[in-house]
Design a protein around this motif. Structure first.
Motif, PDB file in Angstrom:
ATOM      1  N   GLU A   1      -4.433  22.777  12.443  1.00  0.00           N
ATOM      2  CA  GLU A   1      -4.919  23.587  11.322  1.00  0.00           C
ATOM      3  C   GLU A   1      -5.707  24.797  11.827  1.00  0.00           C
ATOM      4  O   GLU A   1      -5.567  25.912  11.309  1.00  0.00           O
ATOM      5  N   GLU A   2      -6.541  24.576  12.831  1.00  0.00           N
ATOM      6  CA  GLU A   2      -7.315  25.691  13.394  1.00  0.00           C
ATOM      7  C   GLU A   2      -6.392  26.686  14.092  1.00  0.00           C
ATOM      8  O   GLU A   2      -6.617  27.905  14.040  1.00  0.00           O
ATOM      9  N   MET A   3      -5.342  26.187  14.737  1.00  0.00           N
ATOM     10  CA  MET A   3      -4.358  27.086  15.343  1.00  0.00           C
ATOM     11  C   MET A   3      -3.720  27.982  14.285  1.00  0.00           C
ATOM     12  O   MET A   3      -3.527  29.185  14.506  1.00  0.00           O
ATOM     13  N   MET A   4      -3.392  27.415  13.141  1.00  0.00           N
ATOM     14  CA  MET A   4      -2.775  28.203  12.081  1.00  0.00           C
ATOM     15  C   MET A   4      -3.753  29.219  11.518  1.00  0.00           C
ATOM     16  O   MET A   4      -3.371  30.359  11.223  1.00  0.00           O
ATOM     17  N   ARG A   5      -5.024  28.843  11.396  1.00  0.00           N
ATOM     18  CA  ARG A   5      -6.018  29.815  10.933  1.00  0.00           C
ATOM     19  C   ARG A   5      -6.108  30.983  11.919  1.00  0.00           C
ATOM     20  O   ARG A   5      -6.187  32.146  11.522  1.00  0.00           O
TER      21      ARG A   5
END
Length: 283
Positions: free
Chosen positions: A52-56
């Motif tokens: 999720e942080e990668m996508m952000r």
């Protein structure tokens, strides 16, 4: 069904609205942009939170591909396991067109090389080019003469400014659990030095460590994108930076002879960042 749908919508809204890590990369025109993960494939909550942080971060820094330094799928390798441990957590990135290039770790099934989303094209070791960089994915589980001969030929023939090798077992590490693979170092490091390899990225230790340049080469260990061993590092004089209290992934931007990197934790904290220069005498 309505409750589940509403929960999904709320979770998606939270993901899209949550702030990403503060970007420390320059976003130069026509640069090569990538992410790095290692020891990721647990299928657990923390892996999903890293994804999720990668996508952000992808919203602010639209990287084109991800390199995987092994232990991509822990445990079962059933179709359901691939879905839970790879396809589901990284679905937003995959849907955005981000490609993943895997290397094999000691917990991986060799048949992962046949799994199309890993882009290995059936090979244990392979290379690919992006801009002025060439990436060499190796199988450090079995460094046989065939692979060494291939590597020597590929490295010596490469004209890339940045020759980057990635594989599972680290040549240098100060982790408590495994430490460096000295035998592998004896076989690989002379080839790296003779053929201008600038950067080496490995996993296996479930923490992050950036080494001070060793014999003119930048070494990184990033094995905590899914698995984590708390307080695993024993820092030494050769340790430039370490992080062993949470999961993390890497962002990399290559522009000319400059390589910018930023290591981001599961919660969006920047735990390391900097810029490296190709061809510079390093000590």
């Amino acid at each position: 069904m309505k409750i589940k749908r509403r929960a999904f919508i709320l979770a998606l809204a939270s993901l899209l609205s949550a702030p990403a890590a503060e970007l420390k990369l320059p976003l130069k025109p026509k640069s090569v942009r990538l992410a790095v993960i290692g020891d990721s494939g647990t299928g657990g909550k923390s892996q999903y939170e890293v994804a999720e942080e990668m996508m952000r971060c992808h919203r602010a820094f639209p990287f084109d591909f991800v390199i995987m330094v092994g232990d991509n799928i822990y445990g079962s390798h059933s179709p359901a396991a691939f879905k839970r441990k790879f396809e589901d957590p990284y679905r937003p990135l995959l849907d955005a067109g981000v490609k993943f290039y895997a290397s094999l770790g000691n917990h991986d099934n060799p048949n992962e090389r046949l799994y199309k989303p890993f882009n290995m094209e059936g090979k244990r070791f392979y290379s690919f080019k992006q801009g002025n960089a060439e990436f060499f994915a190796l199988d450090s589980n079995y460094m046989d003469p065939q692979q060494l001969d291939w590597l020597k030929k590929q490295l010596s023939g490469s004209k890339a400014t940045w020759k980057i090798c990635y594989f599972h077992h680290p040549l240098y590490s100060h982790g408590r659990d495994h430490g460096p693979d000295v035998d592998l170092r004896k076989r690989l490091e002379p080839l790296f030095e003779e053929n201008g390899v600038e950067m080496v990225i490995s996993g296996h230790e479930h923490s992050y460590e950036r080494l001070k340049p060793q014999n003119g080469i930048y070494y990184f260990v990033l094995g905590n994108s899914g698995q984590l061993r708390f307080h695993n590092l024993i820092p030494s004089a050769d340790t430039a930076k370490g992080f062993d209290t949470d999961r993390a992934f890497g962002l990399v931007e290559i522009a000319g002879d400059q390589l910018y990197f930023q290591i981001v934790s599961r919660t969006g904290e920047t735990v390391d960042s900097g810029v490296l220069t190709a061809g510079k005498k390093k000590s």
